[in-house]
Scaffold this motif. Structure first.
Motif, mmCIF file in Angstrom:
data_model
loop_
_atom_site.group_PDB
_atom_site.id
_atom_site.type_symbol
_atom_site.label_atom_id
_atom_site.label_comp_id
_atom_site.label_asym_id
_atom_site.label_seq_id
_atom_site.Cartn_x
_atom_site.Cartn_y
_atom_site.Cartn_z
ATOM 1 N N SER A 5 0.817 -1.206 0.000
ATOM 2 C CA SER A 5 0.000 0.000 0.000
ATOM 3 C C SER A 5 0.854 1.261 0.000
ATOM 4 O O SER A 5 1.797 1.380 0.786
ATOM 5 C CB SER A 5 -0.893 0.005 1.248
ATOM 6 N N PRO A 6 0.492 2.218 -0.839
ATOM 7 C CA PRO A 6 1.236 3.475 -0.845
ATOM 8 C C PRO A 6 1.124 4.219 0.491
ATOM 9 O O PRO A 6 2.018 4.974 0.853
ATOM 10 C CB PRO A 6 0.618 4.272 -1.990
ATOM 11 N N TYR A 7 0.046 3.974 1.219
ATOM 12 C CA TYR A 7 -0.117 4.587 2.539
ATOM 13 C C TYR A 7 1.077 4.251 3.432
ATOM 14 O O TYR A 7 1.632 5.120 4.107
ATOM 15 C CB TYR A 7 -1.424 4.107 3.174
ATOM 16 N N THR A 46 -3.512 3.208 -5.518
ATOM 17 C CA THR A 46 -3.755 4.287 -4.559
ATOM 18 C C THR A 46 -4.109 3.716 -3.192
ATOM 19 O O THR A 46 -4.313 2.502 -3.046
ATOM 20 C CB THR A 46 -4.918 5.183 -5.029
ATOM 21 N N ASP A 47 -4.224 4.589 -2.213
ATOM 22 C CA ASP A 47 -4.592 4.164 -0.861
ATOM 23 C C ASP A 47 -5.915 3.393 -0.852
ATOM 24 O O ASP A 47 -6.056 2.419 -0.117
ATOM 25 C CB ASP A 47 -4.733 5.372 0.073
ATOM 26 N N THR A 48 -6.865 3.816 -1.676
ATOM 27 C CA THR A 48 -8.179 3.165 -1.679
ATOM 28 C C THR A 48 -8.161 1.789 -2.330
ATOM 29 O O THR A 48 -9.140 1.053 -2.243
ATOM 30 C CB THR A 48 -9.242 4.038 -2.373
ATOM 31 N N ASP A 49 -7.066 1.438 -2.970
ATOM 32 C CA ASP A 49 -6.945 0.111 -3.577
ATOM 33 C C ASP A 49 -6.541 -0.952 -2.568
ATOM 34 O O ASP A 49 -6.600 -2.144 -2.865
ATOM 35 C CB ASP A 49 -5.924 0.138 -4.722
ATOM 36 N N PHE A 59 -11.605 -2.196 -5.310
ATOM 37 C CA PHE A 59 -11.034 -1.323 -6.335
ATOM 38 C C PHE A 59 -9.659 -1.835 -6.783
ATOM 39 O O PHE A 59 -9.363 -1.896 -7.969
ATOM 40 C CB PHE A 59 -10.923 0.112 -5.816
ATOM 41 N N GLY A 60 -8.836 -2.209 -5.835
ATOM 42 C CA GLY A 60 -7.550 -2.790 -6.168
ATOM 43 C C GLY A 60 -7.697 -4.133 -6.856
ATOM 44 O O GLY A 60 -6.931 -4.483 -7.758
ATOM 45 N N GLY A 61 -8.699 -4.886 -6.427
ATOM 46 C CA GLY A 61 -8.965 -6.183 -7.049
ATOM 47 C C GLY A 61 -9.336 -6.047 -8.507
ATOM 48 O O GLY A 61 -8.899 -6.856 -9.345
ATOM 49 N N TRP A 62 -10.120 -5.027 -8.816
ATOM 50 C CA TRP A 62 -10.480 -4.797 -10.223
ATOM 51 C C TRP A 62 -9.240 -4.462 -11.043
ATOM 52 O O TRP A 62 -9.088 -4.940 -12.167
ATOM 53 C CB TRP A 62 -11.502 -3.674 -10.340
ATOM 54 N N LYS A 63 -8.363 -3.637 -10.478
ATOM 55 C CA LYS A 63 -7.129 -3.290 -11.195
ATOM 56 C C LYS A 63 -6.251 -4.523 -11.386
ATOM 57 O O LYS A 63 -5.683 -4.729 -12.460
ATOM 58 C CB LYS A 63 -6.342 -2.221 -10.427
#
Length: 83
Positions: A5-7, A46-49, A59-63
């Motif tokens: 995670s970028p966070y 992104t953080d939300t992924d 969202f990350g799963g879709w990417k």
């Protein structure tokens, strides 16, 4: 192999972030070198992924699915599953 995670990566120094990225790339190469299919991902997420350090949200799963699908299709073609 996830870049994390970028966070959490933002909490590291630039040198530490580079070390993490290099370890992700090296790990993917090692897996490929011994015959496994492997990709690295997450560098542009992104953080939300991410829900935490390395587990993805939907969202990350879709990417990730979009990234993996062509690889799976190529493997299936190579193995003759699509004939």
């Amino acid at each position: 192999i996830t870049a994390n995670s970028p966070y959490y990566l933002r909490r590291l120094s630039a040198e530490e972030r580079q070390m993490v990225l290099q370890s992700v790339l090296d790990t993917a190469d090692i897996w490929r070198g011994v015959g496994y299919s492997s990709i690295d991902f997450g560098q542009d997420y992104t953080d939300t992924d991410f829900g935490d350090r390395d587990h993805l949200t939907k969202f990350g799963g879709w990417k990730l699915a979009a990234r993996v699908a062509p690889e799976v299709k190529a493997m299936a073609e190579h193995l003759g599953y699509l004939r």
